[in-house]
Design a protein around this motif. Structure first.
Motif, PDB file in Angstrom:
ATOM      1  N   SER A 112     -60.445 -11.741  23.176  1.00 12.19           N
ATOM      2  CA  SER A 112     -59.569 -12.647  23.806  1.00 12.19           C
ATOM      3  C   SER A 112     -59.852 -12.668  25.481  1.00 12.19           C
ATOM      4  O   SER A 112     -60.549 -11.631  25.911  1.00 12.19           O
ATOM      5  CB  SER A 112     -58.002 -12.143  23.670  1.00 12.19           C
ATOM      6  OG  SER A 112     -57.656 -10.911  24.087  1.00 12.19           O
ATOM      7  N   GLU A 125     -57.766 -11.524  27.595  1.00 14.16           N
ATOM      8  CA  GLU A 125     -57.435 -10.328  28.231  1.00 14.16           C
ATOM      9  C   GLU A 125     -58.099  -9.114  27.823  1.00 14.16           C
ATOM     10  O   GLU A 125     -58.397  -8.439  28.507  1.00 14.16           O
ATOM     11  CB  GLU A 125     -56.102 -10.072  27.632  1.00 14.16           C
ATOM     12  CG  GLU A 125     -54.839 -10.893  28.045  1.00 14.16           C
ATOM     13  CD  GLU A 125     -54.725 -12.241  27.420  1.00 14.16           C
ATOM     14  OE1 GLU A 125     -55.608 -12.197  26.330  1.00 14.16           O
ATOM     15  OE2 GLU A 125     -54.131 -13.415  27.745  1.00 14.16           O
ATOM     16  N   ASP A 126     -58.756  -9.527  26.556  1.00 19.06           N
ATOM     17  CA  ASP A 126     -59.791  -8.123  26.317  1.00 19.06           C
ATOM     18  C   ASP A 126     -60.906  -8.208  27.155  1.00 19.06           C
ATOM     19  O   ASP A 126     -61.728  -7.271  27.761  1.00 19.06           O
ATOM     20  CB  ASP A 126     -60.191  -8.172  24.896  1.00 19.06           C
ATOM     21  CG  ASP A 126     -59.082  -7.834  23.850  1.00 19.06           C
ATOM     22  OD1 ASP A 126     -58.092  -7.138  24.414  1.00 19.06           O
ATOM     23  OD2 ASP A 126     -58.775  -8.367  22.800  1.00 19.06           O
ATOM     24  N   THR A 157     -60.385  -6.621  30.318  1.00 22.66           N
ATOM     25  CA  THR A 157     -60.603  -4.974  30.220  1.00 22.66           C
ATOM     26  C   THR A 157     -62.111  -4.844  30.234  1.00 22.66           C
ATOM     27  O   THR A 157     -62.451  -3.574  30.857  1.00 22.66           O
ATOM     28  CB  THR A 157     -59.690  -4.766  29.113  1.00 22.66           C
ATOM     29  OG1 THR A 157     -58.569  -5.268  29.332  1.00 22.66           O
ATOM     30  CG2 THR A 157     -59.804  -3.239  28.716  1.00 22.66           C
TER      31      THR A 157
END
Length: 63
Positions: A41, A43-44, A47
């Motif tokens: 995703s 968000e991942d 990260t």
């Protein structure tokens, strides 16, 4: 400078860095391939970028 990091299988991350000079400050961008959203995703992916930058920073601070 530009480098491609194979973070995960089929998930390369391209990092482009522009070094500072008398006209411009240093800057950089992280690029993901078009198919990246099939694996992680947004968000991942952020990260992954943070971890990559942290590891590079640690590696270069010890030089």
């Amino acid at each position: 400078m530009c480098a491609v990091f194979p973070v995960l299988p089929r998930y390369p991350v391209t990092l482009k860095i522009w070094f500072a000079d008398e006209e411009f400050p240093a800057s950089g961008k992280i690029f993901l391939h078009d198919h990246a959203d099939h694996y992680l995703s947004v968000e991942d992916a952020v990260t992954v970028g943070e971890i990559l930058l942290q590891k590079l920073s640690e590696a270069f601070s010890s030089l």
